[in-house]
Write an enzyme that holds these catalytic residues in place. Structure first.
Site, PDB file in Angstrom:
ATOM      1  N   THR A 192     -32.732 -33.841 -25.576  1.00  9.70           N
ATOM      2  CA  THR A 192     -31.528 -33.520 -26.097  1.00  9.70           C
ATOM      3  C   THR A 192     -29.989 -33.615 -25.682  1.00  9.70           C
ATOM      4  O   THR A 192     -30.402 -34.033 -24.256  1.00  9.70           O
ATOM      5  CB  THR A 192     -31.030 -32.260 -26.192  1.00  9.70           C
ATOM      6  N   ARG A 220     -37.632 -23.528 -37.632  1.00 12.04           N
ATOM      7  CA  ARG A 220     -37.227 -22.846 -36.430  1.00 12.04           C
ATOM      8  C   ARG A 220     -35.908 -23.571 -36.271  1.00 12.04           C
ATOM      9  O   ARG A 220     -35.580 -24.871 -36.048  1.00 12.04           O
ATOM     10  CB  ARG A 220     -38.535 -23.505 -35.474  1.00 12.04           C
ATOM     11  N   GLY A 222     -33.453 -23.603 -32.526  1.00 12.24           N
ATOM     12  CA  GLY A 222     -32.941 -23.571 -31.177  1.00 12.24           C
ATOM     13  C   GLY A 222     -31.993 -23.175 -30.893  1.00 12.24           C
ATOM     14  O   GLY A 222     -31.365 -22.603 -31.058  1.00 12.24           O
ATOM     15  N   ASP A 223     -31.359 -22.940 -29.407  1.00  6.90           N
ATOM     16  CA  ASP A 223     -30.222 -22.568 -28.863  1.00  6.90           C
ATOM     17  C   ASP A 223     -29.210 -23.615 -29.322  1.00  6.90           C
ATOM     18  O   ASP A 223     -27.827 -22.906 -29.159  1.00  6.90           O
ATOM     19  CB  ASP A 223     -30.546 -22.798 -27.486  1.00  6.90           C
ATOM     20  N   THR A 243     -30.180 -27.454 -22.314  1.00  9.68           N
ATOM     21  CA  THR A 243     -31.394 -28.492 -22.822  1.00  9.68           C
ATOM     22  C   THR A 243     -32.565 -27.318 -22.290  1.00  9.68           C
ATOM     23  O   THR A 243     -32.820 -27.570 -21.075  1.00  9.68           O
ATOM     24  CB  THR A 243     -31.455 -29.418 -22.370  1.00  9.68           C
ATOM     25  N   GLY A 244     -33.348 -27.154 -22.926  1.00 14.62           N
ATOM     26  CA  GLY A 244     -35.041 -26.839 -22.514  1.00 14.62           C
ATOM     27  C   GLY A 244     -35.336 -26.128 -24.187  1.00 14.62           C
ATOM     28  O   GLY A 244     -35.230 -26.226 -25.298  1.00 14.62           O
TER      29      GLY A 244
HETATM   30  N1  ASP Z   1     -32.860 -26.440 -26.536  1.00 21.60           N
HETATM   31  C1  ASP Z   1     -33.718 -27.228 -27.728  1.00 21.60           C
HETATM   32  C2  ASP Z   1     -34.139 -26.697 -28.795  1.00 21.60           C
HETATM   33  O1  ASP Z   1     -34.459 -25.952 -27.985  1.00 21.60           O
HETATM   34  C3  ASP Z   1     -34.524 -28.349 -27.052  1.00 21.60           C
HETATM   35  C4  ASP Z   1     -33.965 -29.134 -25.490  1.00 21.60           C
HETATM   36  O2  ASP Z   1     -33.681 -28.884 -25.728  1.00 21.60           O
HETATM   37  O3  ASP Z   1     -35.530 -29.364 -25.338  1.00 21.60           O
HETATM   38  O4  ASP Z   1     -34.201 -26.895 -30.433  1.00 21.60           O
END
Ligand code: ASP
Length: 324
Positions: A192, A220, A222-223, A243-244
């Site tokens: 990301t 789905r 994400g954040d 990121t995460g």
């Molecule tokens: N945060 C991103 C998500 O959950 C993925 C990532 O940053 O690795 O969609």
């Protein structure tokens, strides 16, 4: 006569301090956090990542020296990373369970708390540009799916077929994951991208762009496109990009909480990011964050083995790194 001279010297001094202060700038970027091992990544791969991160930082610095606004810099810096197959954003994004690519992005302007976001888009080449258009050319903050694409077309953004985003490595990751028939792993999502900028006018902004998580289902989200979770900016405090594992970032209202810790508890940007990563670890979540404050102080924190990251400041300080 002497008094006049002293007065003039003092005025010049104050003027030059003001000019220098205004010309202060800073950028911090990430290209995703996750499980990474130095042993498994070849020297060539490491230098390819470092080169792309440096290219993005250099472009941002050039724009800032020319007086560009923080939000424009965020978009152009993220474009460099979205257009690279190395990162999980734009070209190179991860695949959904249905073997498609669905992209999320958001941007926030710390000057006026304006924000824009798109989620689950399949054909917008650079989702961060769509987020910017939502922010400046619509009365909404968050658009999704086909509606977001329709809006992007009206704004004359570049539209591409879904297979433009295809890369062998991401497809193989999906295949492996499906074969293993087990919960998704962090490693496959790494990449990301995000950016936070302080411009020469003292304004800050942040943006994030992603393909989300490999093997994601049921639309789905994400954040990354959620303002306050993956992205936040406020001139009073900081600009943040995360990121995460997105579900944890949404539950923590992570990016907004970093800002709140600074505003209500007077923590520094680094202390606030560390505290938030501590909360993430407490929930067994994994990931990282980059942020800067309105003085250009930088934070890059993560609880994984690595995070592609880098920053530069008008003072000449600069760093690009991958591992802990
Ligand atoms: N945060 C991103 C998500 O959950 C993925 C990532 O940053 O690795 O969609």
């Amino acid at each position: 006569m002497n008094i006049v001279k002293t007065l003039i010297t003092a005025i010049i001094l104050v003027f030059s301090i003001v000019v220098t202060a205004q010309q202060k700038y800073a950028i911090v970027i990430h290209g995703g956090a996750g499980v990474m091992s130095k042993e498994k990544m070849t020297e060539e791969q490491q230098s390819n990542y470092a080169a792309k991160l440096n290219e993005a930082l250099n472009l941002g610095e050039k724009m800032l020296k020319e007086g560009a606004n923080a939000t424009d810099v965020v978009v152009k810096v993220i474009n460099v990373l979205e257009d690279s197959p190395l990162f999980n954003a734009g070209k190179g994004a991860v695949f959904t369970h249905d073997e498609k690519v669905e992209l999320d992005a958001s941007i926030m302007d710390g000057k006026n708390l304006n924000a824009g976001a798109v989620a689950g888009v399949r054909d917008i080449k650079n989702p961060i540009n769509a987020a910017l258009e939502v922010m400046i050319n619509s009365k909404h903050v968050f658009l999704s799916g086909e509606g977001a694409s329709e809006f992007a077309k009206k704004q004359k953004l570049e539209i591409v077929p879904n297979n433009y985003f295809y890369t062998d490595s991401r497809f193989e990751s999906l295949m492996k994951l499906k074969k293993r028939e087990r919960e998704r792993t962090r490693q496959d999502n790494t990449g990301t991208v995000g950016c936070a900028v302080l411009d020469t006018k003292g304004n800050i902004a942040a943006g994030t762009s992603t393909g989300g998580m490999t093997n994601k289902k049921y639309g789905r989200i994400g954040d990354a496109p959620v303002i306050g979770a993956g992205t936040y900016a406020n001139n009073k405090t900081c600009a943040v990009s995360c990121t995460g594992h997105g579900e944890y970032y949404i539950r923590l209202a992570f990016a907004r909480d970093v800002s709140a810790l600074m505003e209500y508890k007077n923590l520094s940007v680094e202390e606030a990011c560390r505290e938030e990563i501590r909360k993430l670890s407490e929930l067994n979540g994994t990931g990282g964050v980059i942020a800067l404050d309105n003085e250009g102080n930088i934070a890059m924190e993560f609880n994984t083995s690595g995070m592609f990251r880098g920053y530069l400041k008008s003072s000449g300080e600069r760093e690009v790194a991958i591992f802990k």
